[in-house]
Scaffold this motif. Structure first.
Motif, short mmCIF file in Angstrom:
data_model
loop_
_atom_site.label_atom_id
_atom_site.label_comp_id
_atom_site.label_asym_id
_atom_site.label_seq_id
_atom_site.Cartn_x
_atom_site.Cartn_y
_atom_site.Cartn_z
N ARG A 135 0.82 -1.21 0.00
CA ARG A 135 0.00 0.00 0.00
C ARG A 135 0.85 1.26 0.00
O ARG A 135 0.45 2.30 -0.53
N ILE A 136 2.06 1.17 0.59
CA ILE A 136 2.98 2.30 0.53
C ILE A 136 3.47 2.50 -0.90
O ILE A 136 3.50 3.61 -1.43
N ASP A 137 3.87 1.41 -1.55
CA ASP A 137 4.37 1.49 -2.93
C ASP A 137 3.32 2.02 -3.89
O ASP A 137 3.64 2.74 -4.85
N SER A 138 2.06 1.67 -3.67
CA SER A 138 0.99 2.10 -4.56
C SER A 138 0.51 3.52 -4.27
O SER A 138 -0.23 4.10 -5.06
N GLY A 139 0.93 4.07 -3.13
CA GLY A 139 0.48 5.40 -2.75
C GLY A 139 -0.80 5.40 -1.94
O GLY A 139 -1.30 6.47 -1.55
N ALA A 140 -1.36 4.23 -1.66
CA ALA A 140 -2.59 4.15 -0.88
C ALA A 140 -2.36 4.61 0.56
O ALA A 140 -3.25 5.18 1.19
N VAL A 141 -1.17 4.34 1.10
CA VAL A 141 -0.77 4.83 2.42
C VAL A 141 0.35 5.84 2.21
O VAL A 141 1.40 5.51 1.66
N ASP A 142 0.12 7.08 2.61
CA ASP A 142 1.10 8.13 2.36
C ASP A 142 1.95 8.49 3.57
O ASP A 142 3.05 9.02 3.43
N THR A 143 1.44 8.22 4.77
CA THR A 143 2.14 8.60 6.00
C THR A 143 1.94 7.51 7.03
O THR A 143 0.89 6.88 7.08
#
Length: 246
Positions: free
Chosen positions: A106-114
């Motif tokens: 989800r970090i790599d996909s941008g779904a989780v930003d922080t």
């Protein structure tokens, strides 16, 4: 997150570390499962993150041997039903890395930003402080809560002479510590490759990332439960007439 701008649909992840022990607090039980004002200590920490709408993902990092306690707390004391449980490692850093790897897709996909990482043993954290750290981390790249500390002093190299008060710029660092997710994951993966172990999240970022870190004023009540008297103080604060959940 691109250039400090939150992508549409991105959410923040809250990570609550519950892999400690109860040695110094005088218990054979992991201290985060000790009772505090009618509920387990860890559930107070989780509840503060539950009340922040921007926290779209909530991860609880636990010890494998605490499985029954984890299940009991999630079934009886936690409102949110989508909490993700991850088994941690032998150290704080390996536990943090386990959580970040769990979130990596989800970090790599941008779904989780922080990502915000918090000690479950700080049960009196307010939702207002969680939100403040999150907003500062999103804007600046990283954020750490802390309190000015005027009780520190400096000593000579041999420890035999008191040289005076410590600089006014020193603070007592708290959690949650928040960082943009991509550089945080990259820093922890590099630290793992080099077998570096830091004292907290910020120390790893200082070593392996160029992310600017903002200081957010912490809270007196956001102290860590370490010794028996800390539990007594926490009970007193929760029972006081001026205590408010924020």
């Amino acid at each position: 997150m691109i250039g400090g701008v939150v992508q549409q649909g991105s959410v923040a992840a809250g990570v609550v570390l519950a892999g400690g022990s109860g040695t110094r607090v005088g218990s054979e039980l992991n201290k985060v499962y000790l009772p505090l004002a009618g509920r387990r200590l860890v559930s107070w920490s989780i509840a503060a993150f539950e009340r922040v709408p921007e926290i779209g993902v909530l991860v609880l990092v636990v010890r494998p041997q605490d499985g029954d306690l984890v299940e009991w707390v999630l079934d009886r004391e936690i409102i949110r039903e989508d909490i993700e449980v991850v088994h941690g490692g032998d150290t704080r850093q390996t536990s943090e890395l386990a959580a970040l790897r769990h979130l990596s897709g989800r970090i790599d996909s941008g779904a989780v930003d922080t990502v915000l990482i918090h000690d479950a043993a700080r049960p009196l954290i307010s939702s207002a402080l969680v939100s403040g750290v999150l907003h500062a981390a999103r804007e600046h790249g990283g954020a750490i809560p802390g309190l000015p500390n005027d009780e520190l002093g400096t000593v000579s190299a041999d420890g035999g002479e008191l040289l005076g008060a410590a600089p006014d710029s020193l603070i007592s660092v708290q959690t949650p510590q928040g960082f943009r997710a991509e550089p945080l994951l990259a820093a922890y993966e590099q630290a793992a490759r080099l077998e570096f172990s830091g004292t907290d999240t910020a120390s790893c970022m200082e070593r392996f990332a160029a992310t600017p870190v903002r200081w957010v004023h912490g809270e007196q009540r956001n102290f860590k439960i370490t010794y028996p008297h800390d539990l007594v103080l926490a009970e007193h604060i929760l029972a006081s007439s001026d205590y408010q959940v924020r």
